[in-house]
Design a protein around this motif. Structure first.
Motif, PDB file in Angstrom:
ATOM      1  N   PHE A  58     -38.572  15.389   2.437  1.00 39.21           N
ATOM      2  CA  PHE A  58     -37.769  16.158   3.390  1.00 39.21           C
ATOM      3  C   PHE A  58     -36.617  15.279   3.856  1.00 39.21           C
ATOM      4  O   PHE A  58     -36.838  14.147   4.299  1.00 39.21           O
ATOM      5  CB  PHE A  58     -38.605  16.600   4.595  1.00 39.21           C
ATOM      6  N   SER A  59     -35.414  15.791   3.790  1.00 36.43           N
ATOM      7  CA  SER A  59     -34.246  14.986   4.131  1.00 36.43           C
ATOM      8  C   SER A  59     -33.356  15.712   5.127  1.00 36.43           C
ATOM      9  O   SER A  59     -33.168  16.924   5.043  1.00 36.43           O
ATOM     10  CB  SER A  59     -33.446  14.680   2.861  1.00 36.43           C
ATOM     11  N   ASP A  60     -32.823  14.953   6.080  1.00 41.07           N
ATOM     12  CA  ASP A  60     -31.793  15.458   6.993  1.00 41.07           C
ATOM     13  C   ASP A  60     -32.243  16.723   7.722  1.00 41.07           C
ATOM     14  O   ASP A  60     -31.594  17.766   7.660  1.00 41.07           O
ATOM     15  CB  ASP A  60     -30.494  15.715   6.223  1.00 41.07           C
ATOM     16  N   LEU A  61     -33.346  16.610   8.437  1.00 41.24           N
ATOM     17  CA  LEU A  61     -33.849  17.749   9.214  1.00 41.24           C
ATOM     18  C   LEU A  61     -32.966  18.044  10.420  1.00 41.24           C
ATOM     19  O   LEU A  61     -32.784  19.192  10.817  1.00 41.24           O
ATOM     20  CB  LEU A  61     -35.284  17.476   9.661  1.00 41.24           C
ATOM     21  N   HIS A  62     -32.444  17.017  11.072  1.00 36.45           N
ATOM     22  CA  HIS A  62     -31.523  17.168  12.194  1.00 36.45           C
ATOM     23  C   HIS A  62     -32.093  18.047  13.314  1.00 36.45           C
ATOM     24  O   HIS A  62     -31.450  19.020  13.751  1.00 36.45           O
ATOM     25  CB  HIS A  62     -30.184  17.726  11.715  1.00 36.45           C
ATOM     26  N   PHE A  63     -33.274  17.719  13.770  1.00 39.72           N
ATOM     27  CA  PHE A  63     -33.840  18.433  14.915  1.00 39.72           C
ATOM     28  C   PHE A  63     -33.060  18.113  16.192  1.00 39.72           C
ATOM     29  O   PHE A  63     -32.459  17.047  16.323  1.00 39.72           O
ATOM     30  CB  PHE A  63     -35.301  18.031  15.119  1.00 39.72           C
ATOM     31  N   GLY A  64     -33.086  19.052  17.123  1.00 41.09           N
ATOM     32  CA  GLY A  64     -32.559  18.810  18.473  1.00 41.09           C
ATOM     33  C   GLY A  64     -31.112  19.159  18.693  1.00 41.09           C
ATOM     34  O   GLY A  64     -30.538  18.801  19.729  1.00 41.09           O
ATOM     35  N   GLU A  65     -30.484  19.886  17.777  1.00 42.82           N
ATOM     36  CA  GLU A  65     -29.075  20.213  17.950  1.00 42.82           C
ATOM     37  C   GLU A  65     -28.881  21.365  18.943  1.00 42.82           C
ATOM     38  O   GLU A  65     -29.762  22.193  19.136  1.00 42.82           O
ATOM     39  CB  GLU A  65     -28.456  20.604  16.605  1.00 42.82           C
ATOM     40  N   HIS A 324     -25.231  15.962   2.392  1.00 41.34           N
ATOM     41  CA  HIS A 324     -26.036  17.182   2.325  1.00 41.34           C
ATOM     42  C   HIS A 324     -25.731  18.048   1.115  1.00 41.34           C
ATOM     43  O   HIS A 324     -26.581  18.827   0.680  1.00 41.34           O
ATOM     44  CB  HIS A 324     -25.820  18.020   3.590  1.00 41.34           C
ATOM     45  N   GLY A 325     -24.526  17.944   0.566  1.00 35.72           N
ATOM     46  CA  GLY A 325     -24.132  18.807  -0.540  1.00 35.72           C
ATOM     47  C   GLY A 325     -24.367  18.223  -1.913  1.00 35.72           C
ATOM     48  O   GLY A 325     -23.907  18.790  -2.912  1.00 35.72           O
ATOM     49  N   LYS A 343     -32.555  16.661  -1.512  1.00 37.49           N
ATOM     50  CA  LYS A 343     -32.057  17.995  -1.197  1.00 37.49           C
ATOM     51  C   LYS A 343     -32.029  18.133   0.312  1.00 37.49           C
ATOM     52  O   LYS A 343     -33.004  17.768   0.990  1.00 37.49           O
ATOM     53  CB  LYS A 343     -32.975  19.067  -1.810  1.00 37.49           C
ATOM     54  N   HIS A 344     -30.928  18.621   0.867  1.00 33.85           N
ATOM     55  CA  HIS A 344     -30.859  18.872   2.309  1.00 33.85           C
ATOM     56  C   HIS A 344     -31.949  19.871   2.682  1.00 33.85           C
ATOM     57  O   HIS A 344     -31.935  21.021   2.235  1.00 33.85           O
ATOM     58  CB  HIS A 344     -29.478  19.422   2.661  1.00 33.85           C
ATOM     59  N   HIS A 357     -31.676  25.397   1.006  1.00 35.75           N
ATOM     60  CA  HIS A 357     -32.514  24.363   1.606  1.00 35.75           C
ATOM     61  C   HIS A 357     -33.736  24.150   0.727  1.00 35.75           C
ATOM     62  O   HIS A 357     -34.216  25.078   0.068  1.00 35.75           O
ATOM     63  CB  HIS A 357     -32.953  24.757   3.021  1.00 35.75           C
ATOM     64  N   GLY A 358     -34.229  22.934   0.724  1.00 39.87           N
ATOM     65  CA  GLY A 358     -35.385  22.649  -0.111  1.00 39.87           C
ATOM     66  C   GLY A 358     -35.806  21.197  -0.036  1.00 39.87           C
ATOM     67  O   GLY A 358     -35.551  20.508   0.954  1.00 39.87           O
ATOM     68  N   VAL A 359     -36.429  20.728  -1.093  1.00 39.31           N
ATOM     69  CA  VAL A 359     -36.960  19.368  -1.144  1.00 39.31           C
ATOM     70  C   VAL A 359     -36.721  18.785  -2.536  1.00 39.31           C
ATOM     71  O   VAL A 359     -36.456  19.521  -3.489  1.00 39.31           O
ATOM     72  CB  VAL A 359     -38.482  19.333  -0.862  1.00 39.31           C
ATOM     73  N   ARG A 360     -36.815  17.492  -2.624  1.00 38.91           N
ATOM     74  CA  ARG A 360     -36.941  16.827  -3.918  1.00 38.91           C
ATOM     75  C   ARG A 360     -38.400  16.435  -4.095  1.00 38.91           C
ATOM     76  O   ARG A 360     -39.005  15.854  -3.189  1.00 38.91           O
ATOM     77  CB  ARG A 360     -36.050  15.582  -4.020  1.00 38.91           C
ATOM     78  N   ASN A 361     -38.967  16.758  -5.234  1.00 37.82           N
ATOM     79  CA  ASN A 361     -40.309  16.326  -5.602  1.00 37.82           C
ATOM     80  C   ASN A 361     -40.226  15.212  -6.627  1.00 37.82           C
ATOM     81  O   ASN A 361     -39.314  15.196  -7.475  1.00 37.82           O
ATOM     82  CB  ASN A 361     -41.116  17.480  -6.201  1.00 37.82           C
ATOM     83  N   VAL A 362     -41.170  14.287  -6.561  1.00 39.66           N
ATOM     84  CA  VAL A 362     -41.306  13.236  -7.566  1.00 39.66           C
ATOM     85  C   VAL A 362     -42.769  13.205  -7.994  1.00 39.66           C
ATOM     86  O   VAL A 362     -43.660  13.080  -7.142  1.00 39.66           O
ATOM     87  CB  VAL A 362     -40.881  11.864  -7.036  1.00 39.66           C
ATOM     88  N   MET A 363     -43.018  13.318  -9.303  1.00 40.50           N
ATOM     89  CA  MET A 363     -44.378  13.309  -9.831  1.00 40.50           C
ATOM     90  C   MET A 363     -44.587  12.085 -10.722  1.00 40.50           C
ATOM     91  O   MET A 363     -43.881  11.903 -11.718  1.00 40.50           O
ATOM     92  CB  MET A 363     -44.653  14.574 -10.630  1.00 40.50           C
ATOM     93  N   PHE A 364     -45.552  11.258 -10.344  1.00 46.23           N
ATOM     94  CA  PHE A 364     -45.953  10.110 -11.154  1.00 46.23           C
ATOM     95  C   PHE A 364     -47.204  10.477 -11.940  1.00 46.23           C
ATOM     96  O   PHE A 364     -48.130  11.082 -11.386  1.00 46.23           O
ATOM     97  CB  PHE A 364     -46.257   8.899 -10.268  1.00 46.23           C
ATOM     98  N   SER A 365     -47.237  10.092 -13.203  1.00 42.16           N
ATOM     99  CA  SER A 365     -48.410  10.318 -14.045  1.00 42.16           C
ATOM    100  C   SER A 365     -48.848   8.999 -14.647  1.00 42.16           C
ATOM    101  O   SER A 365     -48.019   8.212 -15.126  1.00 42.16           O
ATOM    102  CB  SER A 365     -48.096  11.314 -15.166  1.00 42.16           C
ATOM    103  N   LEU A 366     -50.158   8.778 -14.653  1.00 42.25           N
ATOM    104  CA  LEU A 366     -50.711   7.520 -15.123  1.00 42.25           C
ATOM    105  C   LEU A 366     -51.124   7.591 -16.579  1.00 42.25           C
ATOM    106  O   LEU A 366     -51.488   8.648 -17.098  1.00 42.25           O
ATOM    107  CB  LEU A 366     -51.936   7.130 -14.293  1.00 42.25           C
TER     108      LEU A 366
END
Length: 397
Positions: A58-65, A324-325, A343-344, A357-366
């Motif tokens: 989660f990036s750049d939530l910017h709570f409290g505006e 953010h862009g 992702k913002h 709006h969304g997220v970046r996922n990272v998946m590690f596999s062993l």
């Protein structure tokens, strides 16, 4: 020789604030060994039985505006809804907040950290392990990076955020630390190290602007920590992933060279003053020409950090927010470091409707080695997941 090296490392370790168990002797050689316990009171983090470990960012939530007109309350409610949905749908093993949790300009001293309570509530309820970097908006007159770190430690038992030892991080930049991830909780050495760095920025309590780059002291700390890991675990093939809120200055030159067919992801936020570390360290003339290769990092004040990061063993990427862009990944040619934007996520902060709006996922596999549980990372994949359900920008790191 090993014993004397241990004597050198031991005082440094205590100065760094890392718990070091009493030295033990190798059962065959009798040589003292170092045992690292960065989280002696917390559960070890490990890969799933299927060999995967998934991180949601989660990036750049910017709570409290905008607290006076009610707009901020609506934005925060939307951001909370988004977080709960992604925690449910993505089912991550670990969550990273990559900076600008709060828009600190709007906070009051007496209630600033209450926004941290709101942000962390979904994670606390779900009992998901997580940690944070902090951004320029998290350093303001009534809030600091250290305030947010201490609040996490107080209210969130599954937080792995911690402050750097004294002398590391510079003014306004305490959030430098690492988190070990094991292939199995019984393994002697981790398969993955998550590194977190503090790019500072914002202002101090008296309104004085703070530097917007990772302090040079962090470079030496990276080297010392890496040496300590090698002393404790040997030169194991552990992988690494790094997080910092503001992109290193060298990434500004990369943007002009992007190939839309290979460097996938939204690229709608031009990089320049204020959007990369040390925005005043190099002139625009140094980065605008594509006729000759320029080692941008060499002249920037984040150069010691950037060079130290490039030396982290098996570093798959360094990931930033702030712009953010942008959501692209590319390799910086100077030192060969792979870089990705997040992702913002939040409804706070500057925005455009088409960005989503969304997220970046990272998946590690062993990949298991032989018949043992000792594993090495075989594959790392990352992608953008939008709140709308769309997936894009899937690449291997």
């Amino acid at each position: 020789m090993m014993a004397s090296a241990f004597k050198i490392l031991l005082p440094a370790c205590w100065a760094l604030g890392i718990t070091l168990a009493a030295p033990t002797q190798h059962p065959l050689t009798g040589v003292p060994t170092v045992i690292l316990h960065p989280y002696p009171t917390k559960q070890r983090l490990s890969f799933r039985e299927n060999g995967n470990f998934k991180i949601t960012i989660f990036s750049d939530l910017h709570f409290g505006e905008n607290p006076d007109d009610g707009i901020g309350t609506v934005k925060d409610a939307n951001s909370t809804r988004l977080m709960r949905a992604f925690l449910r749908d993505e089912d991550p093993d670990y969550v990273v907040f990559n900076g600008d949790l709060i828009t600190g300009e709007y906070t009051l001293k007496e209630n600033a950290t209450l926004f941290i309570d709101q942000i962390l509530a979904p994670l606390v309820e779900a009992e998901i392990a997580f940690s944070s970097t902090h951004g320029n908006h998290d350093n303001q007159v009534n809030i600091t990076h250290l305030d947010e770190i201490l609040r996490e430690e107080r209210i969130a038992p599954h937080s792995y955020t911690r402050a750097a030892p004294p002398g590391v991080g510079g003014v306004g930049g305490p959030g430098n630390y690492w988190v070990p991830i094991y292939s199995a909780v019984t393994d002697s050495a981790p398969a993955l190290i998550l590194w977190f760095f503090d790019s500072r920025g914002g202002v101090s309590a008296d309104g004085t602007p703070l530097p917007d780059w990772v302090d040079a002291s962090v470079a030496g700390w990276i080297s010392r920590e890496t040496a300590l890991m090698d002393a404790a675990w040997g030169h194991t093939p552990r992988s690494a992933l790094a997080f910092v809120h503001i992109a290193p200055h060298a990434i500004q030159a990369v943007q002009a060279t992007l190939n839309s067919s290979t460097d996938l992801g939204l690229n709608d936020d031009p990089l320049g003053d204020g959007s990369v570390q040390d925005s005043l360290g190099i002139s625009d003339e140094d980065t605008s020409s594509s006729n000759k290769p320029i080692n941008v990092a060499a002249g920037a004040r984040d150069a010691p950090f950037w060079e130290a990061v490039s030396g982290i063993p098996n570093l798959h990427a360094i990931i930033s927010g702030h712009a953010h862009g942008n959501e692209w990944c590319a390799r910086e040619p100077g030192l060969g470091v792979r870089f990705c934007f997040n992702k913002h996520s939040g409804y706070g902060g500057y925005d455009k409707a088409r960005w989503g709006h969304g997220v970046r996922n990272v998946m590690f596999s062993l990949s298991p080695t032989g018949d043992s549980r000792e594993c090495t990372v075989l594959n790392v994949e990352t992608w953008i997941q939008l709140e709308s359900g769309e997936q894009r920008s899937r690449v291997n790191l």
